[in-house]
Design an enzyme around this catalytic site. Structure first.
Site, mmCIF file in Angstrom:
data_model
loop_
_atom_site.group_PDB
_atom_site.id
_atom_site.type_symbol
_atom_site.label_atom_id
_atom_site.label_comp_id
_atom_site.label_asym_id
_atom_site.label_seq_id
_atom_site.Cartn_x
_atom_site.Cartn_y
_atom_site.Cartn_z
ATOM 1 C CD GLU A 148 -2.774 -1.389 2.399
ATOM 2 O OE1 GLU A 148 -2.833 -0.470 3.235
ATOM 3 O OE2 GLU A 148 -3.426 -2.443 2.527
ATOM 4 C CG ASN A 189 -0.650 -7.106 -1.124
ATOM 5 O OD1 ASN A 189 -1.302 -7.731 -1.969
ATOM 6 N ND2 ASN A 189 -1.065 -6.943 0.119
ATOM 7 C CG HIS A 226 -9.827 -5.704 0.894
ATOM 8 N ND1 HIS A 226 -10.101 -6.798 1.694
ATOM 9 C CD2 HIS A 226 -8.511 -5.452 1.033
ATOM 10 C CE1 HIS A 226 -8.983 -7.180 2.304
ATOM 11 N NE2 HIS A 226 -8.001 -6.386 1.916
ATOM 12 C CD GLU A 256 -4.563 -7.805 1.928
ATOM 13 O OE1 GLU A 256 -5.437 -7.069 2.425
ATOM 14 O OE2 GLU A 256 -3.345 -7.584 2.036
ATOM 15 C CG ASP A 258 -12.688 -8.866 2.314
ATOM 16 O OD1 ASP A 258 -12.640 -7.906 1.515
ATOM 17 O OD2 ASP A 258 -12.199 -8.799 3.460
HETATM 18 O O1 9MR Z 1 -6.720 -8.306 8.991
HETATM 19 C C1 9MR Z 1 -5.944 -7.270 9.544
HETATM 20 C C2 9MR Z 1 -6.612 -6.767 10.802
HETATM 21 O O2 9MR Z 1 -6.640 -7.761 11.804
HETATM 22 C C3 9MR Z 1 -5.928 -5.533 11.296
HETATM 23 O O3 9MR Z 1 -6.622 -4.992 12.379
HETATM 24 C C4 9MR Z 1 -5.856 -4.521 10.157
HETATM 25 C C5 9MR Z 1 -5.215 -3.223 10.528
HETATM 26 O O4 9MR Z 1 -5.136 -2.385 9.411
HETATM 27 O O5 9MR Z 1 -5.129 -5.095 9.084
HETATM 28 C C6 9MR Z 1 -5.809 -6.153 8.538
HETATM 29 O O6 9MR Z 1 -5.209 -6.602 7.352
HETATM 30 C C7 9MR Z 1 -5.004 -5.638 6.323
HETATM 31 C C8 9MR Z 1 -3.806 -6.085 5.529
HETATM 32 O O7 9MR Z 1 -2.700 -6.248 6.367
HETATM 33 C C9 9MR Z 1 -3.475 -5.097 4.424
HETATM 34 N N1 9MR Z 1 -4.608 -4.799 3.604
HETATM 35 C C10 9MR Z 1 -5.848 -4.461 4.301
HETATM 36 C C11 9MR Z 1 -6.176 -5.526 5.343
HETATM 37 C C12 9MR Z 1 -7.500 -5.219 6.015
HETATM 38 O O8 9MR Z 1 -7.410 -4.062 6.780
#
Ligand code: 9MR
Length: 353
Positions: A148, A189, A226, A256, A258
Site C-alpha cells: 500500500e 501488494n 477488497h 486479500e 473479500d
Molecule cells: O486483517 C488485519 C486486521 O486484523 C488488522 O486490524 C488490520 C489493521 O489495518 O489489518 C488487517 O489486514 C489488512 C492487511 O494487512 C493489508 N490490507 C488491508 C487488510 C484489512 O485491513
C-alpha cells in the site's frame, strides 16, 4: 443376485464428495486457494476447516509478520507471533504468503517517532527487511515486500519512508529482500489496483518499472481485492488489469479477497455477492500468470470488515454458524468452469477443443 439392485441403489444415493476450493484451484492449473488467518482463531471447527488442504492450500498471517509485531523496538526482533501461522502452514504442507515487510500502517511507533537522516533510516530499513526475510527464508512462498505505498490518485503515499528517503526506499526494500531470501517471490501488494485507472497505472510506472529499470527483482503484483457487493470491478476490468501486470513479466495473485455486504444480507444481496466473488476468481482463472487466490479470512466472525465499515459485514465465505454462503458455490463454479482451460503450459483435457 437379489442383493445387487439394492446395493447399486445404495451406492447411487451416496452423494459424491464435493470438490473443495484448493483442490479445484489446483485442477485448474493454479498453485493454491488460500486464506488469511490469525493466531487467536486457531481452534475448534474453524481450525478443522483451515487445516483441510482440500479447502485451503495456502495461509497468510493477518498480523503476526507486520513490523509492529516483529521489531517492536529498534533492533529487537520477535518472531513468536508470526511463527505460529508459519509453522502451521509447514505442518499442513500449505504454502505460506508472508505479509509484510514494509508498510506505513501497523508500523512500530519508533519508526515514526525517530528523527532520521537518510543514512540512519536506510540502515534501519535494511536491517528490518534483512533480519525478517532471513528469519523465514525457506518458509515463504512469497513476500509482500511493500504494501500500500500508493494513494488512490497514483501518487506515492507520504509516510516516514517517503519523506526521508524519497521513492528510493522502494528500491532499498526490494534489494534487501532479494538478498535475504533469494527463493521467495517478491510482491508489491495494494488495494484499488484491480481495475484500470491512475492507481494501476502507477503500480506499473512507479513501482514495477521503477524497480525493473534499475535491474531490481520484483516477481509479482498482489491485488488485494477488497470488494463491495454490487460495485465490484467487472470481470473484464479485472482480467485486463491483471494482464497488464503480467505483461511486465510478473506473476499476479489475488491476495486479500473479500466482498462486503450492506447488511442485512438478503437472498438478493447474497446472490450478487456470489457473482462478485465468482468474477474475481474467474478473472484469475483467465490469466495464466495469476498463480492463486487468497481470501482475507473465510469465516465472518473473523472478518476485519464490520470493525471498519459501519453497516457492512458477511464479507467472507462461511457464516458465523459455519454454513457456507452462496458465494462459496459461486467460487466453486468459477473454479470448475475454467478447469482445463488455463494452466501453466500443461496439456489438459479441454472442453473448448
Ligand atoms: O486483517 C488485519 C486486521 O486484523 C488488522 O486490524 C488490520 C489493521 O489495518 O489489518 C488487517 O489486514 C489488512 C492487511 O494487512 C493489508 N490490507 C488491508 C487488510 C484489512 O485491513
Amino acid at each position: 443376485m437379489r442383493f445387487q439392485l439394492p446395493l447399486i441403489a445404495a451406492i447411487a444415493a451416496v452423494p459424491l464428495a464435493s470438490a473443495q476450493l484448493n483442490e479445484l484451484a489446483k485442477k485448474a492449473g493454479k498453485l493454491y486457494f488460500g486464506t488469511a488467518t490469525d493466531n487467536m482463531e486457531l481452534n475448534g471447527t474453524y481450525l478443522k476447516i483451515l487445516d483441510d488442504t482440500k479447502e485451503f492450500g495456502q495461509l497468510t498471517p493477518a498480523n503476526g509478520m507486520k513490523w509492529f509485531a516483529v521489531e517492536p523496538e529498534q533492533g529487537v526482533f520477535n518472531y513468536s507471533d508470526g511463527s505460529v501461522v508459519a509453522n502451521l502452514a509447514t505442518k499442513n504442507k500449505q504454502k505460506l504468503r508472508c505479509h509484510n515487510l514494509v508498510w506505513h500502517s501497523q508500523l512500530a511507533p519508533w519508526v515514526d517517532a525517530t528523527t532520521w537522516t537518510k543514512k540512519t533510516l536506510t540502515a534501519a530499513l535494511i536491517n528490518h527487511v534483512t533480519h525478517e526475510a532471513r528469519h523465514w527464508a525457506g518458509q515463504c512462498y512469497a513476500w509482500d515486500v511493500l504494501n500500500e505505498a500508493l494513494n488512490d490518485d497514483g501518487t506515492y503515499r507520504n509516510d516516514t519512508f517517503l519523506s526521508v528517503l524519497g521513492p528510493d526506499y522502494i528500491k532499498i526494500a526490494f534489494r534487501a529482500a532479494a538478498a535475504a531470501d533469494p527463493h521467495a517471490k517478491l510482491y508489491y501488494n495494494d488495494y484499488n489496483i484491480e481495475s484500470p485507472g491512475n492507481k494501476s497505472t502507477s503500480v506499473r510506472e512507479n513501482i514495477v518499472k521503477f524497480l525493473q529499470d534499475d535491474g531490481i527483482r520484483i516477481d509479482g503484483v498482489g491485488l488485494q481485492s477488497h470488494f463491495v457487493t454490487g460495485s465490484s470491478p467487472t470481470i473484464d476490468q479485472q482480467i485486463a488489469t491483471m494482464q497488464s501486470y503480467a505483461d511486465m513479466n510478473l506473476d499476479v495473485a489475488i491476495t486479500e479477497l473479500d466482498v462486503r455486504n450492506l447488511l442485512p444480507s438478503t437472498a438478493t444481496v447474497l446472490a450478487q455477492q456470489s457473482k462478485d466473488y465468482a468474477n474475481a476468481v474467474g478473472a484469475c482463472m483467465q490469466v495464466d500468470r495469476c498463480v492463486g487466490i487468497t481470501v482475507w479470512d473465510f469465516y465472518d466472525p473473523y472478518s476485519w470488515v464490520p470493525g471498519v465499515f459501519t453497516g457492512y459485514g458477511d464479507a467472507d465465505l462461511w457464516f458465523s454458524n459455519f454454513t457456507k454462503h452462496p458465494a462459496y458455490y459461486g467460487v466453486v463454479g468459477a473454479l470448475k468452469n475454467s478447469t482445463g482451460k488455463h494452466h501453466h503450459g500443461r496439456a489438459e483435457l479441454s472442453w473448448e477443443a
